[in-house]
Design a protein around this motif. Structure first.
Motif, mmCIF file in Angstrom:
data_model
loop_
_atom_site.group_PDB
_atom_site.id
_atom_site.type_symbol
_atom_site.label_atom_id
_atom_site.label_comp_id
_atom_site.label_asym_id
_atom_site.label_seq_id
_atom_site.Cartn_x
_atom_site.Cartn_y
_atom_site.Cartn_z
ATOM 1 N N ALA A 51 48.258 25.825 42.089
ATOM 2 C CA ALA A 51 48.616 25.227 40.888
ATOM 3 C C ALA A 51 50.219 24.483 41.004
ATOM 4 C CB ALA A 51 48.715 25.984 39.781
ATOM 5 N N SER A 111 41.979 23.001 37.790
ATOM 6 C CA SER A 111 41.215 23.824 37.041
ATOM 7 C C SER A 111 40.738 25.259 37.690
ATOM 8 C CB SER A 111 39.916 23.357 36.518
ATOM 9 O OG SER A 111 38.868 22.865 37.247
ATOM 10 N N LYS A 133 45.072 28.535 42.138
ATOM 11 C CA LYS A 133 45.748 29.972 41.484
ATOM 12 C C LYS A 133 46.913 29.501 40.895
ATOM 13 C CE LYS A 133 46.526 30.893 46.065
ATOM 14 N NZ LYS A 133 46.020 29.974 47.020
ATOM 15 N N GLY A 134 46.929 30.208 39.736
ATOM 16 C CA GLY A 134 48.059 29.780 38.805
ATOM 17 C C GLY A 134 47.749 28.859 37.781
ATOM 18 N N THR A 135 49.029 28.133 36.949
ATOM 19 C CA THR A 135 48.876 27.402 35.790
ATOM 20 C C THR A 135 49.518 26.168 35.917
ATOM 21 O OG1 THR A 135 48.705 29.302 34.517
ATOM 22 C CG2 THR A 135 49.459 27.404 33.321
ATOM 23 N N SER A 136 48.926 24.912 35.770
ATOM 24 C CA SER A 136 49.464 23.735 35.939
ATOM 25 C C SER A 136 49.870 23.035 34.645
ATOM 26 C CB SER A 136 48.443 22.920 36.819
ATOM 27 O OG SER A 136 48.646 21.693 36.784
ATOM 28 N N ASP A 160 40.059 26.388 31.889
ATOM 29 C CA ASP A 160 40.522 27.042 30.738
ATOM 30 C C ASP A 160 42.001 25.784 30.589
ATOM 31 O OD1 ASP A 160 42.304 30.048 30.351
ATOM 32 O OD2 ASP A 160 42.170 28.341 29.375
ATOM 33 N N THR A 210 47.855 22.130 29.433
ATOM 34 C CA THR A 210 48.384 23.452 30.410
ATOM 35 C C THR A 210 46.764 23.895 30.815
ATOM 36 O OG1 THR A 210 49.928 23.988 28.850
ATOM 37 C CG2 THR A 210 49.063 25.711 30.308
ATOM 38 N N LYS A 258 44.997 26.680 32.979
ATOM 39 C CA LYS A 258 45.136 27.919 33.533
ATOM 40 C C LYS A 258 43.853 27.969 34.698
ATOM 41 C CE LYS A 258 47.132 31.002 30.101
ATOM 42 N NZ LYS A 258 46.993 29.982 28.908
#
Ligand code: EPZ
Length: 418
Positions: A291, A315, A318-321, A344, A353, A355
Motif C-alpha cells: 500500500a 484495494s 498489503k496495508g492501507t493507502s 474496503d 482510505t 484497506k
C-alpha cells in the motif's frame, strides 16, 4: 447498451500496442480551424470522443474524415459558428473550438459544457483569458457568445493550472496581434504536443510544458502536415495497474517514461518492476502490491486521470493507502462500485482510505465516468469469479479496443452488445 463480462484471476502476459493520446488528439483536431487547406493528423485513436469532435467540426461546415488512425480535416471554409448543446453536453472538450474560432473568424457561439459526473468544471478561466485578449463575451441561454475584431496579445495568469484552458488560449494567441504570456499554465505532455503541432504550422511558441508559455502572434498558419499524436499515457498507466493487479508481465509498446514519471515511481514503490526497452516499457509484478499513499496534482504530479485505477490496485494491497483527490471535487464515483467487488474503502471529503483485502469477488457493477469504468476493469481482472460492467460506453470514450487488447494478453473478457 454494451456491457463487459470479465472472469478475473489470471496473470496477463504479452504485448499491448498503446494508442495515440485522446487528450492530445482533441485539441490538435481543433487547431485545424486556425488554417485553410487540408490538415493531416496521424495516430489518432478510434474513440467515441474523436467521433464526437469530428461531428462537431463537420457541424461547422469543416470536411472531416478518419480512417486507419489518419484524420484529414479541410477547414477552408466554415459555414456555421455554433457548437450546439446537443454535441457539447456529450463532450466537454468541444469548448476547444472557442479559441481557434475567435482567433481566425472573430466570432463563436459555444454551448456552456455544464457539469459532469466528476465535478462542476467551469470554464471561467478560458473566458477570462479571451476577454483579456479583447474578446467581447456574453452568456445567453446556456451559450457563450463571443466576438472579437482581432485578438491582441495579453498577460494571463491562471489561478490554478487548466489543461483545456491553456490549450484554448494558446490557440487563440497564435493568430493574435502581439505577444501573449500564459502564467501558471498547465504542463501536461498533451500541452507540449499541441504546441509542437502549432509550431509545425508556423506558430511562434516558447515554454510549453513549463509554467510560463510565451506566444508571439502571426498573421496566418500553414495546414498541419502529417502530425503524429503522442502515445496515450493514461492508457499506458491503466495497463501498468493491470499488470500489477494480475501479477502479470506486459510489454507496453510505444509509451514513454518521461510522460509517466510520477505514476511509475509510485507503482515501483508498490513493488511493480519496469524495464525500458527499444519499443516501449515492460511491466512485471510477482507479488501482492504494498500500500502507498497518493495525492493527485496537475502535471508533473500524480495524474488525476490515474487515481481511480490506482485505487483499484490498492484495494488488494498489503496495508492501507490514503488517496487524496485535489483536482476535481467529485472523482470518487468508482468507490461504491469497487466496494461491490469487495474493496474496503471509506471516504472523508476528498480523501479515500483503502484497506487492502486479500481477495476481490466478481459482481455486477456500473460504470459512471471514463476513468471510473477503467478502474472497474482493473479490479474485475483480479476478482475471483465473474464481473459484469454495465454502461461501458464510458470506457469507449477513452480506450481504443480495450477488450480486444486485454483478450490478446490472456484475459477472459467478453463484450455483450444489447
Ligand atoms: C483535462 O480536462 C482533461 N481532458 C481531463 O481528462 C483531465 O482530468 C483534466 O484535464 C485534468 O488533468 C482533456 O484534456 C480533454 P482542467 P480539463 O481545466 O481541461 C478547474 C479524461 O479522463 N477549472 O485542467 O477540463 C476544474 O474545475 C479527462 O480524459 C476552473 O475552475 O480540466 C478542475 O477542478 C477527464 N475553471 C481544475 O480546474 C476553468 O476555467 C482542472 O481542470 C477551468 C478549470
Amino acid at each position: 447498451m454494451d456491457r463487459l463480462i470479465i472472469r478475473g484471476g489470471k496473470p496477463l502476459k504479452g504485448e499491448v500496442e498503446i494508442s495515440g493520446a485522446k487528450n492530445a488528439a482533441l485539441p490538435i483536431m481543433t487547431a485545424s480551424i486556425l488554417t485553410s487547406g487540408e490538415n493531416t493528423i496521424t495516430k489518432v485513436p478510434d474513440l467515441k470522443d474523436v467521433k464526437i469532435m469530428g461531428a462537431l467540426l463537420s457541424n461547422l461546415g469543416i470536411k472531416f474524415r478518419h480512417h486507419n488512425g489518419i484524420v484529414v480535416i479541410d477547414s477552408s471554409e466554415i459555414k456555421n459558428f455554433e457548437a450546439p448543446y446537443e454535441l457539447v453536453k456529450t463532450m466537454r472538450a468541444s469548448v476547444l473550438v472557442l479559441g481557434p474560432m475567435l482567433a481566425r473568424y472573430g466570432r463563436a457561439k459555444v454551448s456552456l459544457p455544464g457539469g459532469c459526473a466528476i465535478g462542476a468544471r467551469p470554464i471561467n478561466m478560458h473566458l477570462m483569458g479571451l476577454e483579456k485578449m479583447g474578446a467581447r463575451i456574453k452568456l445567453d441561454s446556456g451559450y457563450v457568445i463571443a466576438k472579437a475584431n482581432r485578438l491582441k496579445g495579453a498577460s494571463i495568469y491562471f489561478d490554478t493550472p487548466t489543461v483545456t484552458g491553456t490549450e484554448n488560449l494558446m490557440m487563440a494567441a497564435v493568430l493574435a496581434k502581439g505577444t501573449t504570456i500564459l502564467e501558471n499554465a498547465a504542463r501536461e505532455p498533451e500541452i507540449i504536443d499541441l504546441a509542437n503541432c502549432l509550431i509545425s504550422m508556423g506558430a511562434r511558441i516558447k515554454g510549453a510544458g513549463e509554467g510560463i508559455i510565451e506566444i508571439q502572434g502571426t498573421d496566418e498558419l500553414k495546414p498541419i502536415r502529417k502530425y503524429e499524436i503522442i502515445p496515450d499515457r493514461i492508457e499506458a498507466g491503466t495497463f501498468m495497474t493491470i499488470a500489477g493487479i494480475t501479477r502479470g508481465d506486459l510489454l507496453l509498446k510505444g509509451c514513454r517514461r518521461e510522460h509517466l514519471d510520477a505514476l511509475m515511481i509510485k507503482l515501483e514503490d508498490t513493488g511493480i518492476a519496469f524495464k525500458e526497452t527499444k519499443t516501449g516499457i515492460r511491466v512485471t509484478a510477482n507479488n501482492r502490491p504494498s500500500a502507498k499513499d497518493i495525492r493527485t496534482m496537475p502535471h508533473p504530479g500524480f495524474p488525476t486521470d490515474m487515481q481511480a485505477q490506482f485505487m483499484a490496485l490498492m484495494s488488494i494491497a498489503k496495508g492501507t493507502s490514503i488517496i487524496k483527490e485535489t483536482v476535481f471535487e467529485n472523482r470518487f464515483m468508482h468507490v461504491a462500485e469497487l466496494r461491490r467487488i469487495g474493496a474496503d474503502i471509506s471516504i472523508e471529503g476528498n480523501t479515500a482510505t483503502v484497506k487492502g483485502v486479500e481477495k476481490l469477488k466478481g459482481a455486477p457493477v456500473m460504470a459512471t465516468d471514463l476513468r471510473a469504468s477503467a478502474s472497474l476493469v482493473v479490479a474485475a481482472l483480479c476478482a475471483e469469479g465473474e464481473s459484469t460492467i454495465h454502461r461501458i460506453y464510458h470506457l469507449d470514450r477513452g480506450y481504443e479496443r480495450m477488450d480486444e487488447k486485454l483478450r490478446q494478453v490472456g484475459a477472459d473478457i467478453e463484450r455483450v452488445t444489447s
